[in-house]
Structures are given as C-alpha cells and as structure tokens.
Design a protein around this motif. Sequence first.
Motif, short mmCIF file in Angstrom:
data_model
loop_
_atom_site.label_atom_id
_atom_site.label_comp_id
_atom_site.label_asym_id
_atom_site.label_seq_id
_atom_site.Cartn_x
_atom_site.Cartn_y
_atom_site.Cartn_z
N SER A 41 62.05 73.17 71.76
CA SER A 41 63.01 73.02 70.67
C SER A 41 63.70 71.66 70.74
CB SER A 41 64.04 74.14 70.73
OG SER A 41 65.00 73.97 69.73
N ALA A 42 64.11 71.25 71.92
CA ALA A 42 64.79 69.97 72.10
C ALA A 42 63.84 68.82 71.76
CB ALA A 42 65.30 69.82 73.52
N PHE A 43 62.60 68.92 72.17
CA PHE A 43 61.63 67.88 71.88
C PHE A 43 61.39 67.77 70.38
CE2 PHE A 43 57.23 66.46 71.19
CZ PHE A 43 57.32 65.20 71.77
N ALA A 44 61.28 68.91 69.72
CA ALA A 44 61.04 68.92 68.27
C ALA A 44 62.20 68.26 67.53
CB ALA A 44 60.81 70.34 67.78
N GLN A 45 63.42 68.47 68.01
CA GLN A 45 64.58 67.88 67.36
C GLN A 45 64.63 66.37 67.57
OE1 GLN A 45 67.96 69.89 68.91
NE2 GLN A 45 67.45 71.82 67.91
N ALA A 46 64.16 65.91 68.70
CA ALA A 46 64.22 64.49 69.02
C ALA A 46 63.30 63.67 68.14
CB ALA A 46 63.86 64.27 70.48
N ALA A 47 62.35 64.29 67.50
CA ALA A 47 61.38 63.57 66.67
C ALA A 47 61.94 63.29 65.28
CB ALA A 47 60.08 64.36 66.60
N SER A 48 63.19 62.89 65.19
CA SER A 48 63.89 62.54 63.95
C SER A 48 63.71 63.59 62.86
CB SER A 48 63.45 61.16 63.45
OG SER A 48 62.11 61.20 62.99
N ALA A 49 63.79 64.82 63.23
CA ALA A 49 63.72 65.92 62.28
C ALA A 49 65.12 66.19 61.73
CB ALA A 49 63.17 67.16 62.96
N PRO A 50 65.22 66.83 60.59
CA PRO A 50 66.54 67.15 60.06
C PRO A 50 67.30 68.08 61.01
CG PRO A 50 64.81 68.14 58.71
CD PRO A 50 64.15 67.31 59.75
N LYS A 93 61.25 72.11 59.22
CA LYS A 93 61.60 70.70 59.46
C LYS A 93 60.42 69.75 59.24
CE LYS A 93 65.20 71.42 62.93
NZ LYS A 93 65.56 71.13 64.33
N SER A 94 59.21 70.27 59.17
CA SER A 94 58.02 69.43 59.16
C SER A 94 57.94 68.46 57.98
CB SER A 94 56.75 70.31 59.18
OG SER A 94 56.64 71.02 57.97
N ASP A 95 58.52 68.81 56.84
CA ASP A 95 58.44 67.91 55.70
C ASP A 95 59.62 66.94 55.63
OD1 ASP A 95 60.41 69.67 54.97
OD2 ASP A 95 59.57 70.15 53.00
N GLY A 96 60.50 66.99 56.62
CA GLY A 96 61.61 66.05 56.70
C GLY A 96 62.91 66.55 56.11
N THR A 97 62.89 67.73 55.52
CA THR A 97 64.11 68.30 54.98
C THR A 97 64.06 69.82 55.09
OG1 THR A 97 65.59 68.39 53.07
CG2 THR A 97 63.24 68.39 52.60
N VAL A 98 65.22 70.41 55.30
CA VAL A 98 65.32 71.86 55.39
C VAL A 98 66.09 72.32 54.16
CG1 VAL A 98 66.11 73.84 56.74
CG2 VAL A 98 65.30 71.80 57.90
N THR A 99 65.42 73.02 53.27
CA THR A 99 66.03 73.46 52.02
C THR A 99 66.96 74.65 52.27
OG1 THR A 99 64.27 75.02 51.50
CG2 THR A 99 63.98 72.75 50.73
N LYS A 100 67.78 74.96 51.24
CA LYS A 100 68.66 76.12 51.33
C LYS A 100 67.88 77.40 51.55
CE LYS A 100 72.90 75.30 48.76
NZ LYS A 100 73.68 75.73 47.59
N GLN A 101 66.76 77.51 50.88
CA GLN A 101 65.92 78.70 51.00
C GLN A 101 65.38 78.83 52.43
OE1 GLN A 101 62.56 78.74 48.37
NE2 GLN A 101 62.13 80.90 48.73
N GLU A 102 64.96 77.70 53.02
CA GLU A 102 64.45 77.72 54.40
C GLU A 102 65.56 78.08 55.37
OE1 GLU A 102 60.81 74.47 54.11
OE2 GLU A 102 62.87 73.75 54.32
N ARG A 103 66.76 77.52 55.18
CA ARG A 103 67.90 77.85 56.04
C ARG A 103 68.23 79.33 55.94
NH1 ARG A 103 70.41 73.28 58.09
NH2 ARG A 103 70.02 71.42 56.86
N ARG A 104 68.22 79.84 54.69
CA ARG A 104 68.51 81.26 54.47
C ARG A 104 67.51 82.12 55.22
NH1 ARG A 104 68.28 81.46 49.01
NH2 ARG A 104 70.31 80.47 48.90
N ARG A 105 66.23 81.74 55.15
CA ARG A 105 65.19 82.51 55.84
C ARG A 105 65.40 82.47 57.36
NH1 ARG A 105 59.61 81.30 57.68
NH2 ARG A 105 58.59 83.32 57.84
N LEU A 106 65.73 81.29 57.88
CA LEU A 106 65.98 81.16 59.32
C LEU A 106 67.16 82.03 59.75
CD1 LEU A 106 65.41 77.34 59.81
CD2 LEU A 106 63.98 79.18 60.71
#
Length: 113
Positions: free
Chosen positions: A19-28, A76-89
Amino acid sequence: MLNLKSLAIGATMTLACISAFAQAASAPATPRVDKREVNQDKRIQQGVGSGQLTAKETYRLEKEQAAINKAESKAKSDGTVTKQERRRLHKMQDQASKDIYKQKHDAQTAAKP
C-alpha cells in the motif's frame, strides 16, 4: 500457534508495504481510506493476539483487506479517484469493519497452545 501469528503479522506487514509503495508512485491521495485500512489491520492483529480470531477467520479478513487494497489501486490507476470510486471503497471498508466485529465477537476462539 506461534507460526500462525507470525504468518498473520507477516501478511499484514506485506499489505502495508504494498500500500505504501503504491501511494509513493504519485497516485492520488486517499487519506481516509488509508487510515481506516491501518485501523482495521490493527483490529485484526489485536484479535489474533487475544485469541478472538481463529486462523480461518483471520485468513478471510486478511483476504477481504487485500481486495480493498486491490480496489484502491485500481481506483488510483487512472490518476484520479472519483466520488463513485471513493464511495465504493468506503462501502467495502464499512462491510470489512462489520465482518471484523462479527468475527471477533462470535463464540469461536483460537485454540490455546
């Protein structure tokens, strides 16, 4: 029993590192999701340590956490986390939280060595 605890702790640490590595890759940023993830991992480990969770329960809960991590990475893969994606998470994390509570408070306990 010690090996089971070591395995569970190792799995949690691996998930945290991924998780930490994935965040470090300039993800939202998803700070609320990340904070809940850490808290839920702590709750699972506390359940393992106290004997409230059996090996099978721990495995299922860890698997559920891995699915949340995978969904977060996909969001996060497309560079943005939408409201719908956040809601799902958040919905996934709500369910995981309920599952942790149910498993920790059921009649099953880990066998004492």
